[in-house]
Write an enzyme that holds these catalytic residues in place. Sequence first.
Site, PDB file in Angstrom:
ATOM      1  N   LYS A  50     -16.575   4.330   4.750  1.00  0.00           N
ATOM      2  CA  LYS A  50     -15.564   3.968   5.755  1.00  0.00           C
ATOM      3  C   LYS A  50     -15.765   4.800   7.019  1.00  0.00           C
ATOM      4  O   LYS A  50     -16.005   6.007   6.953  1.00  0.00           O
ATOM      5  CB  LYS A  50     -14.160   4.221   5.194  1.00  0.00           C
ATOM      6  N   GLU A  95       0.868  -1.190   0.000  1.00  0.00           N
ATOM      7  CA  GLU A  95       0.000   0.000   0.000  1.00  0.00           C
ATOM      8  C   GLU A  95       0.895   1.228   0.000  1.00  0.00           C
ATOM      9  O   GLU A  95       1.886   1.277   0.716  1.00  0.00           O
ATOM     10  CB  GLU A  95      -0.852   0.122   1.282  1.00  0.00           C
ATOM     11  N   GLU A 110      -9.283   9.380   5.740  1.00  0.00           N
ATOM     12  CA  GLU A 110      -9.339   7.928   5.489  1.00  0.00           C
ATOM     13  C   GLU A 110     -10.241   7.592   4.297  1.00  0.00           C
ATOM     14  O   GLU A 110     -10.045   6.582   3.618  1.00  0.00           O
ATOM     15  CB  GLU A 110      -9.892   7.195   6.730  1.00  0.00           C
ATOM     16  N   GLU A 166     -13.611   5.771  -0.233  1.00  0.00           N
ATOM     17  CA  GLU A 166     -14.466   4.891   0.573  1.00  0.00           C
ATOM     18  C   GLU A 166     -15.468   5.719   1.368  1.00  0.00           C
ATOM     19  O   GLU A 166     -15.259   6.030   2.544  1.00  0.00           O
ATOM     20  CB  GLU A 166     -13.594   4.040   1.504  1.00  0.00           C
TER      21      GLU A 166
END
Length: 286
Positions: free
Chosen positions: A257, A205, A267, A254
């Site tokens: 999330k 990642e 995030e 996302e």
Amino acid sequence: MRLYEPNQDALNALRGSNIQVMLGVPNDQLQRMTTQSEANTWVRNNVRNYSPAVKFSYIVVGNEVIPGGQAQFVLPAMRNIYNAIVAAGLQGQIKVSTAVDTGVLGVSYPPSKGSFSDTARATLGPIVQFLASTQAPLLANVYPYISYIDNTGSIQLPYALFTSPSVVVTDGQYKYQNLFDAIVDAMYSALEKVGGSSVEIVVSESGWPSSGKAAATVANARTYNQNLIQHVKKGTPKRSGRAIQAYIFAMFNENQKLNNGHLGEAERHFGLFNPDKSPVYPITFN
């Protein structure tokens, strides 16, 4: 492409695509995988049933669980998944590893002094020996963004974005113009100190958020990821000329999330695409 857990729709969509897949054993299933029969079943259902139509390259046994309460399950689970891969006749094409974050480093600066923390070393030492014996890489999640926002007083933004015009850190014979190389080489130094000098690092990642926190802008995210794509072909000062395999996190923003992690709202904004599949910013992989 990296899938963090088996998803039947995604795996079926990948059939015949020739896209190499890194597939995760989710953290909440690690303890179950310490039983060989459970690992056999998992590999049969999620790997063998799709291979060779789906090209699997890595099985990731746990993501960022070392050090921690589940760390004890990682190596037994890795061994059992590996045994199941061998039994399925797939060990030639699929490597079994685990993914760690840079929190496993007790010392990260300068890169040559990189070493695992005492708590991480207790678990990672034997894992590194296993990786060396099976010729598998250690998977590392590498985020200059997080290092930067945690140390804005001592780290300059261009050093984190690959845009520094000159060398920032000189460490013996090695010169560092970007933070990514410094982090990866600190991880290589840590591997060497536990007998893992033959173990490669695959960056499982890396990325930069486009919104939600300091320095999280579309321009910075595009700059980082575009520069990452160009840079990994060259290797690091410690492993010069050896291209680094790297996975950009993530394909999609996302929106669902939970943003209660270290980075808060950011995030949700690491994606190259929005949930509706529109690009967050243009980027080229050639």
